[in-house]
Scaffold this active site. Structure first.
Site, PDB file in Angstrom:
ATOM      1  N   LYS A  10       0.824  -1.213   0.000  1.00 54.42           N
ATOM      2  CA  LYS A  10       0.000   0.000   0.000  1.00 54.42           C
ATOM      3  C   LYS A  10       0.860   1.266   0.000  1.00 54.42           C
ATOM      4  O   LYS A  10       2.068   1.213   0.262  1.00 54.42           O
ATOM      5  CB  LYS A  10      -0.940  -0.037   1.208  1.00 54.42           C
ATOM      6  CG  LYS A  10      -1.950  -1.206   1.169  1.00 54.42           C
ATOM      7  CD  LYS A  10      -3.000  -1.061   2.266  1.00 54.42           C
ATOM      8  CE  LYS A  10      -4.004  -2.206   2.215  1.00 54.42           C
ATOM      9  NZ  LYS A  10      -5.131  -1.985   3.171  1.00 54.42           N
ATOM     10  N   TYR A  50     -12.263  -2.684  -4.118  1.00 55.72           N
ATOM     11  CA  TYR A  50     -12.835  -2.879  -2.785  1.00 55.72           C
ATOM     12  C   TYR A  50     -14.364  -2.806  -2.789  1.00 55.72           C
ATOM     13  O   TYR A  50     -14.974  -2.517  -1.763  1.00 55.72           O
ATOM     14  CB  TYR A  50     -12.269  -1.831  -1.824  1.00 55.72           C
ATOM     15  CG  TYR A  50     -10.862  -2.119  -1.343  1.00 55.72           C
ATOM     16  CD1 TYR A  50     -10.589  -3.246  -0.559  1.00 55.72           C
ATOM     17  CD2 TYR A  50      -9.805  -1.261  -1.640  1.00 55.72           C
ATOM     18  CE1 TYR A  50      -9.309  -3.502  -0.093  1.00 55.72           C
ATOM     19  CE2 TYR A  50      -8.512  -1.511  -1.179  1.00 55.72           C
ATOM     20  CZ  TYR A  50      -8.280  -2.638  -0.400  1.00 55.72           C
ATOM     21  OH  TYR A  50      -7.013  -2.895   0.067  1.00 55.72           O
ATOM     22  N   PHE A  58     -15.980   2.722   6.300  1.00 52.05           N
ATOM     23  CA  PHE A  58     -14.604   3.111   5.992  1.00 52.05           C
ATOM     24  C   PHE A  58     -14.302   3.125   4.489  1.00 52.05           C
ATOM     25  O   PHE A  58     -13.176   3.410   4.082  1.00 52.05           O
ATOM     26  CB  PHE A  58     -13.611   2.200   6.727  1.00 52.05           C
ATOM     27  CG  PHE A  58     -13.782   0.720   6.446  1.00 52.05           C
ATOM     28  CD1 PHE A  58     -13.219   0.134   5.304  1.00 52.05           C
ATOM     29  CD2 PHE A  58     -14.485  -0.095   7.326  1.00 52.05           C
ATOM     30  CE1 PHE A  58     -13.367  -1.219   5.048  1.00 52.05           C
ATOM     31  CE2 PHE A  58     -14.646  -1.458   7.081  1.00 52.05           C
ATOM     32  CZ  PHE A  58     -14.082  -2.014   5.935  1.00 52.05           C
ATOM     33  N   ARG A  86      -1.432 -14.292   4.675  1.00 49.89           N
ATOM     34  CA  ARG A  86      -2.177 -13.648   5.755  1.00 49.89           C
ATOM     35  C   ARG A  86      -1.439 -13.757   7.087  1.00 49.89           C
ATOM     36  O   ARG A  86      -1.460 -12.840   7.902  1.00 49.89           O
ATOM     37  CB  ARG A  86      -3.590 -14.229   5.843  1.00 49.89           C
ATOM     38  CG  ARG A  86      -4.395 -13.898   4.591  1.00 49.89           C
ATOM     39  CD  ARG A  86      -5.810 -14.413   4.630  1.00 49.89           C
ATOM     40  NE  ARG A  86      -6.630 -13.713   5.604  1.00 49.89           N
ATOM     41  CZ  ARG A  86      -7.132 -12.489   5.417  1.00 49.89           C
ATOM     42  NH1 ARG A  86      -6.883 -11.824   4.313  1.00 49.89           N
ATOM     43  NH2 ARG A  86      -7.881 -11.925   6.338  1.00 49.89           N
ATOM     44  N   THR A  92      -5.344  -7.185  10.521  1.00 55.31           N
ATOM     45  CA  THR A  92      -5.671  -5.986   9.744  1.00 55.31           C
ATOM     46  C   THR A  92      -5.293  -4.713  10.500  1.00 55.31           C
ATOM     47  O   THR A  92      -4.721  -3.782   9.928  1.00 55.31           O
ATOM     48  CB  THR A  92      -7.189  -5.959   9.439  1.00 55.31           C
ATOM     49  OG1 THR A  92      -7.525  -7.174   8.759  1.00 55.31           O
ATOM     50  CG2 THR A  92      -7.560  -4.783   8.568  1.00 55.31           C
ATOM     51  N   ARG A 103       2.572  -6.135   9.222  1.00 52.28           N
ATOM     52  CA  ARG A 103       1.809  -4.989   9.736  1.00 52.28           C
ATOM     53  C   ARG A 103       2.356  -4.505  11.072  1.00 52.28           C
ATOM     54  O   ARG A 103       2.379  -3.299  11.339  1.00 52.28           O
ATOM     55  CB  ARG A 103       0.330  -5.342   9.806  1.00 52.28           C
ATOM     56  CG  ARG A 103      -0.313  -5.287   8.400  1.00 52.28           C
ATOM     57  CD  ARG A 103      -1.650  -5.932   8.365  1.00 52.28           C
ATOM     58  NE  ARG A 103      -2.375  -5.704   7.111  1.00 52.28           N
ATOM     59  CZ  ARG A 103      -3.350  -6.500   6.690  1.00 52.28           C
ATOM     60  NH1 ARG A 103      -3.707  -7.555   7.397  1.00 52.28           N
ATOM     61  NH2 ARG A 103      -3.966  -6.241   5.553  1.00 52.28           N
ATOM     62  N   ASN A 113      -2.216   0.353   6.509  1.00 54.77           N
ATOM     63  CA  ASN A 113      -1.765  -0.898   7.148  1.00 54.77           C
ATOM     64  C   ASN A 113      -0.827  -1.721   6.261  1.00 54.77           C
ATOM     65  O   ASN A 113      -0.781  -2.942   6.363  1.00 54.77           O
ATOM     66  CB  ASN A 113      -2.966  -1.711   7.660  1.00 54.77           C
ATOM     67  CG  ASN A 113      -3.832  -2.273   6.557  1.00 54.77           C
ATOM     68  OD1 ASN A 113      -3.712  -1.857   5.403  1.00 54.77           O
ATOM     69  ND2 ASN A 113      -4.693  -3.216   6.887  1.00 54.77           N
ATOM     70  N   HIS A 116      -2.160  -5.486   1.592  1.00 55.84           N
ATOM     71  CA  HIS A 116      -3.433  -6.186   1.426  1.00 55.84           C
ATOM     72  C   HIS A 116      -3.120  -7.589   0.936  1.00 55.84           C
ATOM     73  O   HIS A 116      -2.176  -7.781   0.170  1.00 55.84           O
ATOM     74  CB  HIS A 116      -4.323  -5.485   0.387  1.00 55.84           C
ATOM     75  CG  HIS A 116      -5.477  -6.338  -0.058  1.00 55.84           C
ATOM     76  ND1 HIS A 116      -6.632  -6.436   0.676  1.00 55.84           N
ATOM     77  CD2 HIS A 116      -5.605  -7.198  -1.105  1.00 55.84           C
ATOM     78  CE1 HIS A 116      -7.440  -7.310   0.073  1.00 55.84           C
ATOM     79  NE2 HIS A 116      -6.845  -7.783  -1.003  1.00 55.84           N
ATOM     80  N   GLU A 127      -9.398 -11.086  -7.517  1.00 56.26           N
ATOM     81  CA  GLU A 127      -8.459  -9.975  -7.322  1.00 56.26           C
ATOM     82  C   GLU A 127      -7.283 -10.055  -8.303  1.00 56.26           C
ATOM     83  O   GLU A 127      -6.811  -9.029  -8.793  1.00 56.26           O
ATOM     84  CB  GLU A 127      -7.952  -9.963  -5.875  1.00 56.26           C
ATOM     85  CG  GLU A 127      -9.037  -9.578  -4.880  1.00 56.26           C
ATOM     86  CD  GLU A 127      -8.537  -9.480  -3.451  1.00 56.26           C
ATOM     87  OE1 GLU A 127      -9.312  -8.988  -2.613  1.00 56.26           O
ATOM     88  OE2 GLU A 127      -7.392  -9.897  -3.163  1.00 56.26           O
TER      89      GLU A 127
HETATM   90  P1  CMP Z   1      -7.449  -4.686   3.479  1.00 51.72           P
HETATM   91  O1  CMP Z   1      -6.982  -6.059   3.788  1.00 51.72           O
HETATM   92  O2  CMP Z   1      -6.793  -3.986   2.361  1.00 51.72           O
HETATM   93  O3  CMP Z   1      -9.020  -4.735   3.210  1.00 51.72           O
HETATM   94  C1  CMP Z   1      -9.860  -3.627   3.409  1.00 51.72           C
HETATM   95  C2  CMP Z   1      -9.173  -2.533   4.170  1.00 51.72           C
HETATM   96  O4  CMP Z   1     -10.040  -1.587   4.781  1.00 51.72           O
HETATM   97  C3  CMP Z   1      -8.374  -3.097   5.296  1.00 51.72           C
HETATM   98  O5  CMP Z   1      -7.260  -3.784   4.793  1.00 51.72           O
HETATM   99  C4  CMP Z   1      -8.085  -1.845   6.125  1.00 51.72           C
HETATM  100  O6  CMP Z   1      -6.918  -1.169   5.680  1.00 51.72           O
HETATM  101  C5  CMP Z   1      -9.293  -0.952   5.821  1.00 51.72           C
HETATM  102  N1  CMP Z   1     -10.147  -0.760   6.989  1.00 51.72           N
HETATM  103  C6  CMP Z   1     -10.406   0.414   7.607  1.00 51.72           C
HETATM  104  N2  CMP Z   1     -11.229   0.256   8.636  1.00 51.72           N
HETATM  105  C7  CMP Z   1     -11.523  -1.068   8.705  1.00 51.72           C
HETATM  106  C8  CMP Z   1     -12.331  -1.873   9.574  1.00 51.72           C
HETATM  107  N3  CMP Z   1     -13.022  -1.353  10.586  1.00 51.72           N
HETATM  108  N4  CMP Z   1     -12.373  -3.206   9.332  1.00 51.72           N
HETATM  109  C9  CMP Z   1     -11.707  -3.765   8.302  1.00 51.72           C
HETATM  110  N5  CMP Z   1     -10.929  -3.049   7.450  1.00 51.72           N
HETATM  111  C10 CMP Z   1     -10.833  -1.723   7.651  1.00 51.72           C
END
Ligand code: CMP
Length: 141
Positions: A10, A50, A58, A86, A92, A103, A113, A116, A127
């Site tokens: 990211k 997304y 969010f 993962r 996350t 992370r 973060n 992904h 994806e």
């Molecule tokens: P990612 O794995 O890229 O998938 C969706 C992204 O939304 C996640 O990582 C986070 O960076 C972002 N995000 C922000 N707020 C939330 C939340 N409450 N729960 C999950 N993902 C979130």
């Protein structure tokens, strides 16, 4: 089974000059990079990627952040690649990420973060196809 998963480094991690450090973790864990491209997503690109989150609170911030700077998208291949990626990424929210995970080491907060990774085989196939054509996938064998 040998699987493929989509990874995105990211904008926050790219800004930190951490592309190589993060790709090294994948390689050291036995995953192979079989496709990679650097690009800056438009807000629409991020929104499409997304789309599954479009009703979440969010979503707007997520799309703004993901289009705020260049990213590196890649396809990782290997035994159990989806779960392995993962595990390497960690939770996350970096506050919950285990020590030594990507992370924990590179992420700032739940939005910025660092990485992904696809969360299932079905998601991974979708994806990967979002970013790469078949001829851009370069498996070793
Ligand atoms: P990612 O794995 O890229 O998938 C969706 C992204 O939304 C996640 O990582 C986070 O960076 C972002 N995000 C922000 N707020 C939330 C939340 N409450 N729960 C999950 N993902 C979130």
């Amino acid at each position: 089974a040998v699987e493929r998963t989509l990874s995105i480094i990211k904008p926050d991690a790219v800004k930190k000059n951490a592309i190589g450090a993060i790709l090294s973790r994948f390689e050291q864990a036995g995953l192979q990079v079989i496709a990679a491209r650097m690009l800056q997503l438009s807000a629409a690109d991020a929104g499409g990627f997304y789309a599954v989150h479009k009703d979440r609170p969010f979503y707007g911030e997520l799309c703004a952040f993901m289009s705020s700077g260049p990213v590196l998208v890649s396809v990782l291949e290997g035994e159990g690649a989806i779960a392995k990626n993962r595990e390497l990424m960690g939770a996350t929210n970096p506050k919950d990420a285990a020590p030594g995970t990507i992370r924990a080491d590179f992420a700032e907060n739940i939005d910025a973060n660092a990485v992904h990774g696809s969360d299932s085989a079905e998601t991974a196939a979708w994806e990967i196809a979002y970013f790469f054509s078949k001829r851009e996938l370069c498996p070793r064998s």
